[in-house]
Design a protein around this motif. Structure first.
Motif, PDB file in Angstrom:
ATOM      1  N   PHE A   1       0.834  -1.208   0.000  1.00  0.00           N
ATOM      2  CA  PHE A   1       0.000   0.000   0.000  1.00  0.00           C
ATOM      3  C   PHE A   1       0.868   1.256   0.000  1.00  0.00           C
ATOM      4  CE2 PHE A   1      -3.431  -2.539   2.468  1.00  0.00           C
ATOM      5  CZ  PHE A   1      -3.791  -3.179   1.289  1.00  0.00           C
ATOM      6  N   GLY A   2       0.472   2.225  -0.822  1.00  0.00           N
ATOM      7  CA  GLY A   2       1.129   3.511  -0.827  1.00  0.00           C
ATOM      8  C   GLY A   2       2.152   3.696  -1.936  1.00  0.00           C
ATOM      9  N   TRP A   3       2.608   2.598  -2.546  1.00  0.00           N
ATOM     10  CA  TRP A   3       3.610   2.765  -3.613  1.00  0.00           C
ATOM     11  C   TRP A   3       3.378   1.829  -4.794  1.00  0.00           C
ATOM     12  CZ3 TRP A   3       6.750  -1.302  -5.130  1.00  0.00           C
ATOM     13  CH2 TRP A   3       6.794  -2.402  -4.277  1.00  0.00           C
ATOM     14  N   PHE A   4       2.656   0.718  -4.575  1.00  0.00           N
ATOM     15  CA  PHE A   4       2.453  -0.233  -5.672  1.00  0.00           C
ATOM     16  C   PHE A   4       0.993  -0.238  -6.095  1.00  0.00           C
ATOM     17  CE2 PHE A   4       1.532  -4.511  -7.347  1.00  0.00           C
ATOM     18  CZ  PHE A   4       2.426  -4.537  -8.403  1.00  0.00           C
ATOM     19  N   THR A   5       0.773  -0.052  -7.391  1.00  0.00           N
ATOM     20  CA  THR A   5      -0.574  -0.096  -7.956  1.00  0.00           C
ATOM     21  C   THR A   5      -0.676  -1.313  -8.861  1.00  0.00           C
ATOM     22  OG1 THR A   5      -0.715   2.319  -7.928  1.00  0.00           O
ATOM     23  CG2 THR A   5      -2.321   1.142  -9.292  1.00  0.00           C
ATOM     24  N   TYR A   6      -1.483  -2.281  -8.433  1.00  0.00           N
ATOM     25  CA  TYR A   6      -1.620  -3.521  -9.204  1.00  0.00           C
ATOM     26  C   TYR A   6      -2.463  -3.284 -10.450  1.00  0.00           C
ATOM     27  CZ  TYR A   6      -3.320  -8.119 -10.586  1.00  0.00           C
ATOM     28  OH  TYR A   6      -3.663  -9.233 -11.314  1.00  0.00           O
ATOM     29  N   GLU A   7      -2.053  -3.900 -11.565  1.00  0.00           N
ATOM     30  CA  GLU A   7      -2.806  -3.817 -12.814  1.00  0.00           C
ATOM     31  C   GLU A   7      -3.115  -5.233 -13.306  1.00  0.00           C
ATOM     32  OE1 GLU A   7      -1.023  -1.267 -15.768  1.00  0.00           O
ATOM     33  OE2 GLU A   7       0.008  -0.103 -14.232  1.00  0.00           O
ATOM     34  N   PRO A   8      -4.382  -5.535 -13.584  1.00  0.00           N
ATOM     35  CA  PRO A   8      -4.754  -6.877 -14.063  1.00  0.00           C
ATOM     36  C   PRO A   8      -4.405  -7.050 -15.544  1.00  0.00           C
ATOM     37  CG  PRO A   8      -6.702  -5.505 -13.942  1.00  0.00           C
ATOM     38  CD  PRO A   8      -5.564  -4.672 -13.392  1.00  0.00           C
ATOM     39  N   VAL A   9      -3.125  -7.056 -15.849  1.00  0.00           N
ATOM     40  CA  VAL A   9      -2.669  -7.096 -17.231  1.00  0.00           C
ATOM     41  C   VAL A   9      -1.874  -8.369 -17.486  1.00  0.00           C
ATOM     42  CG1 VAL A   9      -0.621  -5.772 -16.597  1.00  0.00           C
ATOM     43  CG2 VAL A   9      -1.315  -5.872 -18.988  1.00  0.00           C
ATOM     44  N   ILE A  10      -2.093  -8.968 -18.654  1.00  0.00           N
ATOM     45  CA  ILE A  10      -1.281 -10.096 -19.115  1.00  0.00           C
ATOM     46  C   ILE A  10      -0.826  -9.766 -20.530  1.00  0.00           C
ATOM     47  CG2 ILE A  10      -1.238 -12.530 -19.744  1.00  0.00           C
ATOM     48  CD1 ILE A  10      -3.130 -13.119 -17.500  1.00  0.00           C
ATOM     49  N   ASP A  11       0.430  -9.400 -20.638  1.00  0.00           N
ATOM     50  CA  ASP A  11       0.979  -8.960 -21.925  1.00  0.00           C
ATOM     51  C   ASP A  11       2.193  -9.806 -22.279  1.00  0.00           C
ATOM     52  OD1 ASP A  11       1.787  -7.681 -24.194  1.00  0.00           O
ATOM     53  OD2 ASP A  11       2.307  -5.775 -23.229  1.00  0.00           O
ATOM     54  N   LEU A  12       1.959 -10.813 -23.112  1.00  0.00           N
ATOM     55  CA  LEU A  12       3.053 -11.704 -23.518  1.00  0.00           C
ATOM     56  C   LEU A  12       4.024 -11.022 -24.477  1.00  0.00           C
ATOM     57  CD1 LEU A  12       1.011 -14.997 -24.052  1.00  0.00           C
ATOM     58  CD2 LEU A  12       2.667 -14.546 -22.231  1.00  0.00           C
ATOM     59  N   LYS A  13       3.639  -9.876 -25.021  1.00  0.00           N
ATOM     60  CA  LYS A  13       4.500  -9.160 -25.962  1.00  0.00           C
ATOM     61  C   LYS A  13       5.384  -8.113 -25.291  1.00  0.00           C
ATOM     62  CE  LYS A  13       1.237  -9.718 -29.813  1.00  0.00           C
ATOM     63  NZ  LYS A  13       0.438  -9.008 -30.848  1.00  0.00           N
ATOM     64  N   ASP A  14       5.263  -7.982 -23.980  1.00  0.00           N
ATOM     65  CA  ASP A  14       6.058  -6.990 -23.240  1.00  0.00           C
ATOM     66  C   ASP A  14       7.544  -7.307 -23.412  1.00  0.00           C
ATOM     67  OD1 ASP A  14       7.327  -5.345 -21.422  1.00  0.00           O
ATOM     68  OD2 ASP A  14       5.836  -5.625 -19.850  1.00  0.00           O
ATOM     69  N   LYS A  15       8.284  -6.381 -24.032  1.00  0.00           N
ATOM     70  CA  LYS A  15       9.705  -6.614 -24.305  1.00  0.00           C
ATOM     71  C   LYS A  15      10.525  -6.737 -23.019  1.00  0.00           C
ATOM     72  CE  LYS A  15       9.730  -4.364 -28.833  1.00  0.00           C
ATOM     73  NZ  LYS A  15      10.322  -3.282 -29.670  1.00  0.00           N
ATOM     74  N   ARG A  16      10.056  -6.038 -21.983  1.00  0.00           N
ATOM     75  CA  ARG A  16      10.778  -6.132 -20.711  1.00  0.00           C
ATOM     76  C   ARG A  16      10.650  -7.529 -20.121  1.00  0.00           C
ATOM     77  NH1 ARG A  16       7.654  -1.020 -18.340  1.00  0.00           N
ATOM     78  NH2 ARG A  16       6.030  -2.319 -19.253  1.00  0.00           N
TER      79      ARG A  16
END
Length: 512
Positions: free
Chosen positions: A207-222
């Motif tokens: 809490f306070g610094w991390f914002t969760y995102e419901p994302v699944i991106d298999l193309k994310d280069k990182r």
């Protein structure tokens, strides 16, 4: 000096939390040993837990070795929002992968157990059942590993060390309250409950610094880059558990109790490594990742040299004293209930041969982290392959002559070869490491350690043998205290600078 003081203070605080966590873990093992001893049920549980923990270890190696430097790099170059998006995607993809692996291992548990272990039909059936129960919690374990790594990347080291408490509490409750009705299955369900609780404990610290995102991106280069780094890192960081799995597989063909003895001895080794190595390794890995992101090679090397000295200063005397008193250590911790004197002698002899390798276990893992901070996982991977192959060869040779002790000795010897190889390759990559600057300090520490070992052997011969927890404890305290005082006195006489810095930092902290 202020930065050194901060490192010492942070390491000390994290060490306190880890010691408390490890003490709870030791209490868990003591209670389990008292209820189940070194019999067939505990052999099955130890084998099943190894199968469950193996994918946990692989995920842990993959995640901790890669997500910390990549998260730090994203945060430093762009923003916390960018790094949080990357972390959310990684979290979701790792959980998805863990669910697939858990399903496969649940379905094929029986052939996997038959392939690795040589139990009778009853032992195979029980191991399969326990494995399947624990596999239900794999996804929760993986989620807690990702969250802990993110907390370490944000230098919230204390929070990430809390995950050991749920495992200890859940297993203790399961053993004491339910083992009478459910037997060893209660312990497996305790492991599952702990997997869930670990995530619950960590979530508030986001809490306070991390914002969760419901994302699944298999193309994310990182994430592609993470996977590219993770492949070699899985084996290089998981080498200890891989060797331990090989050891247990070969031990299943030895007399009943060999696997349990190796398991209890190895737990003491992990306790020792957790207290001595994990705090410094965890803190310095985040620091080196930042230095590497800033292209500060001299900073990385300075951190490496300082860590080598601190590890040697603390670890060497403790290992030397523990080797002399290995049977007494096992007596005090485990000897009660169904854990008999025969179990003590077997476990103590295995512990002795594992203790030989503790300095190399710690240094090898730290050198792995150094390469990973530089985002180089290929060299640790190659060294890991060498270590595993050498361990298998030595296992097959030494098992014939020393039984379970030979398996432990093979793990220790192969670890030293791996550590030495890592040093040579790190020097080849980075040029001079500046080891001559600390050679004199290391020689003084080694001399003081030899003095402590000699004094401990003298005390071991002078003090009468003891039976019973209290008497063994008193014997251990006297022998250890006298040996430790001899070590400190020798260090002071030899003017060990790192000891003076540590004591000076603690005194300044106390005055504040």
């Amino acid at each position: 000096m202020a930065r050194k003081d901060k490192l010492i203070r942070t390491t000390a605080l994290v060490t306190v939390v880890i010691i408390l966590s490890k003490m709870f873990g030791l209490m868990r093992d003591v209670i389990t040993a008292g209820y189940f001893g070194t019999g067939v049920e505990n052999d099955a549980y130890a084998s099943a837990y190894t199968l469950f923990y193996f994918p946990v270890l692989l995920f842990n190696s993959c995640i901790t070795a890669t997500i910390v430097p990549l998260f730090v790099e994203e945060r430093e170059k762009y923003s916390l929002r960018h790094s949080n998006h990357f972390a959310s995607n990684a979290l979701n993809l790792f959980i998805l992968a863990s669910l697939i692996i858990a399903a496969v291992m649940y379905a094929f548990a029986e052939p996997i157990v038959n392939l690795i272990y040589r139990f009778d039909a009853e032992g195979i059936a029980l191991t399969v059942k326990l494995t399947r129960i624990m596999m239900l919690g794999l996804a929760f374990n993986v989620a807690s590993i990702v969250i802990s790594s993110l907390l370490n990347a944000m230098e919230k080291f204390m929070a990430a060390q809390l995950t050991g408490f749920p495992l200890s509490v859940a297993v203790i409750v399961a053993v004491v309250a339910f083992s009478g009705r459910c037997g060893i299955e209660a312990v497996a369900w305790g492991v599952f409950a702990a997997s869930v609780l670990q995530v619950v404990v960590l979530i508030p610290f986001l809490f306070g610094w991390f914002t969760y995102e419901p994302v699944i991106d298999l193309k994310d280069k990182r994430f592609h880059r993470l996977l590219k780094l993770a492949g070699p890192a899985v084996l290089s960081m998981g080498i200890s558990e891989i060797n331990h799995l090989i050891d247990r597989s070969l031990a299943s063909g030895l007399p009943v109790g060999s696997i349990s003895a190796m398991n209890y001895a190895y737990k003491l080794i992990t306790f020792l490594l957790g207290v001595l190595m994990v705090p410094l390794t965890t803190i310095m890995f985040s620091r080196m990742s930042k230095q590497a992101a800033d292209d500060n090679q001299q900073g990385v090397l300075a951190s490496l040299r300082r860590s080598i000295v601190l590890i040697s200063l603390v670890a060497l005397p403790i290992v030397a004293i523990a080797m002399v008193l290995s049977n007494d250590v096992v007596k005090m911790i485990y000897m009660r209930g169904n854990f008999t004197l025969e179990s003590v002698l077997l476990t103590g002899s295995v512990l002795l041969f594992y203790l030989i390798g503790v300095p190399s276990f710690g240094m090898r893992d730290y050198l792995n982290r150094t390469f990973h901070a530089l985002q180089d996982t290929k060299i640790p991977f190659a060294v890991a392959c060498l270590t595993v192959c050498l361990n298998i060869v030595l296992n097959l040779i030494l098992r014939r002559f020393l039984g379970a002790r030979g398996l432990a000795l093979a793990t220790s010897l192969s670890s030293y070869v791996g550590s030495l190889t890592m040093f040579v390759l790190l020097r080849k990559r980075m040029g001079r490491l500046g080891m001559r600057r600390i050679a004199g300090e290391l020689f003084k520490i080694l001399a003081a350690t030899l003095v402590a070992a000699a004094v401990c052997m003298l005390m071991n011969n002078v003090l009468p043998e003891a039976v019973g927890t209290l008497r063994v404890f008193v014997r251990l305290v006297i022998a250890t205290a006298v040996s430790a005082l001899a070590y400190l006195a020798t260090c002071i006489a030899l003017r060990v600078q790192s000891l003076n810095e540590m004591l000076g930092g603690l005194m300044r902290r106390g005055r504040r």
